[in-house]
Design an enzyme around this catalytic site. Sequence first.
Site, mmCIF file in Angstrom:
data_model
loop_
_atom_site.group_PDB
_atom_site.id
_atom_site.type_symbol
_atom_site.label_atom_id
_atom_site.label_comp_id
_atom_site.label_asym_id
_atom_site.label_seq_id
_atom_site.Cartn_x
_atom_site.Cartn_y
_atom_site.Cartn_z
ATOM 1 N N ARG A 90 1.272 3.585 13.886
ATOM 2 C CA ARG A 90 0.120 4.541 14.833
ATOM 3 C C ARG A 90 -1.033 3.620 15.138
ATOM 4 O O ARG A 90 -1.424 3.961 16.302
ATOM 5 C CB ARG A 90 -1.230 5.264 13.401
ATOM 6 N N SER A 133 -2.863 9.378 4.390
ATOM 7 C CA SER A 133 -2.395 9.972 3.020
ATOM 8 C C SER A 133 -4.039 9.816 2.661
ATOM 9 O O SER A 133 -4.104 10.597 1.783
ATOM 10 C CB SER A 133 -1.222 9.687 2.520
#
Length: 165
Positions: A96, A133
Amino acid sequence: MSSRIAVVPGSFDPPTLGHLDVIRRAAALYDELHVLVVHNPDKQAMLPVAQRLSLLEESIAEAGVAGQVIVGSWSMGLLVDYARDVGAGVLVKGIRSQVDVAYESPMAIVNRHLADIETVFLLPDPAHALVSSSLVRQVAALGGDVSPFVPAPVARFLDTGARGL
Ligand code: PNS
């Protein structure tokens, strides 16, 4: 080892829409994809491994991911040992940001030295580029709505089943 068989390893605690995006796209690239829940000793887990497995299975089924996807877990040693056992020649990771590059690059190099296995990095769909997460765990723990960030089965579970974990 086959370059047509790949492993997508991760903590998946919990699975996010970013994970599903990587899984969907990797499933289109390889003949057989192993989505593997691996215990990360550097992270404080929220969900038991068995729960992460069932959420992944449900999410992958609900997303209608095409291709052969096998969901499993691994706690018996090196990730590359699992890859070798199933004949996988490739690890797939989502990247990312530069932070992910810094975190993933040494692991990719070590895994290649350990077992001559390549790591393939997929860039995220921009819609999921900032989802992690750990943020989902934090929002869920503080009672926020995580449904924009996770597959529907995970949102349902965190909204009801995870209370008290
Ligand atoms: O989702 P995560 O927590 O970023 O996943 C990291 C994970 C579990 C894939 C990584 O910690 C890992 O590969 N662990 C397996 C142990 C291992 O093989 N370590 C040595 C080579 S890096």
